[in-house]
Design a protein around this motif. Sequence first.
Motif, PDB file in Angstrom:
ATOM      1  N   SER A  93       0.475  -0.940   0.067  1.00  0.00           N
ATOM      2  CA  SER A  93      -0.218  -0.088   0.419  1.00  0.00           C
ATOM      3  C   SER A  93       0.579   0.940  -0.289  1.00  0.00           C
ATOM      4  O   SER A  93       1.932   1.078   0.816  1.00  0.00           O
ATOM      5  CB  SER A  93      -1.404  -0.082   0.993  1.00  0.00           C
ATOM      6  OG  SER A  93      -1.762   1.293   1.756  1.00  0.00           O
ATOM      7  N   THR A  95       0.222   4.858   0.759  1.00  0.00           N
ATOM      8  CA  THR A  95      -0.616   5.062   1.786  1.00  0.00           C
ATOM      9  C   THR A  95      -0.476   4.591   2.703  1.00  0.00           C
ATOM     10  O   THR A  95      -2.217   3.417   2.602  1.00  0.00           O
ATOM     11  CB  THR A  95      -1.204   6.176   1.359  1.00  0.00           C
ATOM     12  OG1 THR A  95      -0.599   6.976   0.432  1.00  0.00           O
ATOM     13  CG2 THR A  95      -1.932   7.505   2.757  1.00  0.00           C
ATOM     14  N   ILE A  96      -0.136   4.502   4.326  1.00  0.00           N
ATOM     15  CA  ILE A  96      -0.806   3.784   5.096  1.00  0.00           C
ATOM     16  C   ILE A  96      -1.151   4.892   6.176  1.00  0.00           C
ATOM     17  O   ILE A  96      -0.791   5.854   6.955  1.00  0.00           O
ATOM     18  CB  ILE A  96       0.312   2.730   6.037  1.00  0.00           C
ATOM     19  CG1 ILE A  96       0.906   2.344   4.790  1.00  0.00           C
ATOM     20  CG2 ILE A  96       0.163   2.332   6.828  1.00  0.00           C
ATOM     21  CD1 ILE A  96       1.859   0.486   5.128  1.00  0.00           C
ATOM     22  N   TYR A  97      -2.162   4.747   5.856  1.00  0.00           N
ATOM     23  CA  TYR A  97      -2.956   5.997   7.536  1.00  0.00           C
ATOM     24  C   TYR A  97      -2.818   5.650   8.876  1.00  0.00           C
ATOM     25  O   TYR A  97      -3.074   4.436   8.911  1.00  0.00           O
ATOM     26  CB  TYR A  97      -4.300   6.330   7.432  1.00  0.00           C
ATOM     27  CG  TYR A  97      -4.819   6.809   5.633  1.00  0.00           C
ATOM     28  CD1 TYR A  97      -4.802   7.687   5.708  1.00  0.00           C
ATOM     29  CD2 TYR A  97      -4.869   5.579   4.800  1.00  0.00           C
ATOM     30  CE1 TYR A  97      -5.113   8.801   4.020  1.00  0.00           C
ATOM     31  CE2 TYR A  97      -5.389   6.227   3.288  1.00  0.00           C
ATOM     32  CZ  TYR A  97      -5.126   8.580   3.690  1.00  0.00           C
ATOM     33  OH  TYR A  97      -4.940   8.548   2.240  1.00  0.00           O
ATOM     34  N   GLY A 230      -3.071  -1.708   4.642  1.00  0.00           N
ATOM     35  CA  GLY A 230      -2.847  -0.089   5.180  1.00  0.00           C
ATOM     36  C   GLY A 230      -4.187  -0.342   6.487  1.00  0.00           C
ATOM     37  O   GLY A 230      -4.060  -1.887   6.806  1.00  0.00           O
TER      38      GLY A 230
END
Length: 232
Positions: A93, A95-97, A230
């Motif tokens: 992923s 973007t990892i929030y 994510g």
Amino acid sequence: MKWFKWLYIIAGLAFVGTMLGLTPFGPNPGHLDSSVLVSDLSLVETIVKETGVPNAVSGIIFQNRLYDTVFEVVVFTLAIMGVRFLLANEQPSCTIYQFTDQPSIVLARLGATIAALIAVELAIRGHLSPGGGFAAGVAGGTAIGLVAITSSSQRMEALYDRWRIAQWEKISVLVFMGLALLSLGGLALPTGSLGTLVSGGWIPWFNLLVAIKVALGSWAAVLLFIRYRGLL
């Protein structure tokens, strides 16, 4: 680690060979008594007396139906391997929030601390009170998951590799299967005094090994899902 796979195969074959050599009622059919079928209460009392632990559920899981528990541990191991296999060709992923607000971080880590303490309690005293190895492993995995959603994924993976968690997970499974073979083969440890910490023969050790296995396996699954899916 190819040699780990061969150890799994050898342990599996040894376990199957041991099971084929057992009688339908286990290594000690003489302990069965038709009077235990009179009521559920007498059945529980019989299990507690035979296993030497107040938690009759732990007695059933790790002695009366130990062969079932071995396969449950194997199934959990295969599930973790399946996650790795299914996600092997996925792209990580981008973007990892994660939680960034301080109140959420504090609450999550407080919850992780409480879950970790509960995991230790259940792993050590699960044969004396409600709980046991599987419950302890779930509590430990919950603690790891709560830390993961508030920490850097790179740091979590670095810790996973530094402490060789994957190897320790496999070792815990192999040790569990080895002790299970000894128990199913008729080798028993002293049961000790009912209600004491060191009692129940192999049961406390089985609890501890299962707790380690489930917690470390959960760590691997959490890291894989975070890397490829994510958090949100």
